[in-house]
Design a protein around this motif. Structure first.
Motif, PDB file in Angstrom:
ATOM      1  N   UNK A 267       0.804  -1.223   0.000  1.00 57.73           N
ATOM      2  CA  UNK A 267       0.000   0.000   0.000  1.00 57.73           C
ATOM      3  C   UNK A 267       0.840   1.277   0.000  1.00 57.73           C
ATOM      4  N   UNK A 268       1.998   1.216  -0.666  1.00 57.72           N
ATOM      5  CA  UNK A 268       2.828   2.417  -0.812  1.00 57.72           C
ATOM      6  C   UNK A 268       3.696   2.295  -2.057  1.00 57.72           C
ATOM      7  N   UNK A 269       4.142   3.449  -2.535  1.00 59.15           N
ATOM      8  CA  UNK A 269       5.061   3.491  -3.667  1.00 59.15           C
ATOM      9  C   UNK A 269       6.468   3.224  -3.160  1.00 59.15           C
ATOM     10  N   UNK A 270       7.238   2.461  -3.940  1.00 60.95           N
ATOM     11  CA  UNK A 270       8.595   2.079  -3.537  1.00 60.95           C
ATOM     12  C   UNK A 270       9.560   2.406  -4.674  1.00 60.95           C
ATOM     13  N   UNK A 271      10.698   2.988  -4.297  1.00 61.13           N
ATOM     14  CA  UNK A 271      11.758   3.304  -5.255  1.00 61.13           C
ATOM     15  C   UNK A 271      12.565   2.056  -5.585  1.00 61.13           C
TER      16      UNK A 271
END
Length: 179
Positions: free
Chosen positions: A153-157
């Motif tokens: 549930x989050x954006x990851x680099x």
């Protein structure tokens, strides 16, 4: 007992599958969302072997602690001197130098194969342990793909790190990978 390194054998696949499944379910080193089964992991191992690239296993006291392998960075012939390095460590073995042992062994194998660059694609710019491991092995940051993966549930680099095995830029001494 100190860990030992060896080439991976088919009998390692259940433990490899379990280590990878833990990372899929709980970590950000991979952006897979569903753990692959043993058959799929066997297919991945076979693909690495087909290219005569190393896939190594670390073990101690009969327990598989981690594994690491080289795979093509890209499948076009111009990239035949560049490989990606992947390292996965069992949760209970992290922080014990197993990742570094595996990485150093793969770097040596890559040199012996006449390869030029190793790429580390590290999921999550907050993965300080993996970034530090790569830096300690001589990798430098080559860039960041910002917020490219959606997991937990989050954006990851993705942090790209690169080790140049022939920094003098001399012509290749081998034919590279047969892609």
């Amino acid at each position: 007992m100190a860990p030992t390194l060896r080439d991976t054998v088919d009998a390692d696949l259940p433990a490899i599958t379990a280590i990878y499944a833990d990372e899929v379910l709980h970590g950000t080193a991979t952006f897979e969302l569903d753990p692959p089964d043993e058959t799929e992991m066997a297919s991945r191992l076979a693909g690495v072997r087909k290219l005569d690239l190393p896939w190594l296993t670390a073990e101690a006291d009969g327990q598989l602690l981690g594994y690491a392998y080289l795979s093509p960075f890209r499948l076009r012939p111009a990239y035949r001197y560049c490989v990606e390095l992947s390292v996965y460590i069992a949760p209970e073995a992290r922080g014990r130098g197993v990742g570094r042992m595996l990485m150093e062994a793969l770097i040596a194998r890559a040199r012996a194969l006449g390869l030029r660059h190793l790429i580390g694609a590290i999921g999550d710019s907050a993965n300080a342990g993996s970034i530090a491991l790569h830096k300690a092995a001589g990798f430098r940051e080559a860039g960041v793909w910002r917020e490219t993966g959606w997991k937990f549930e989050r954006w990851i680099d993705v942090v790209l790190m690169q080790l140049d095995l022939t920094p003098d830029g001399r012509p290749p001494e081998s034919e590279g990978l047969r892609l």
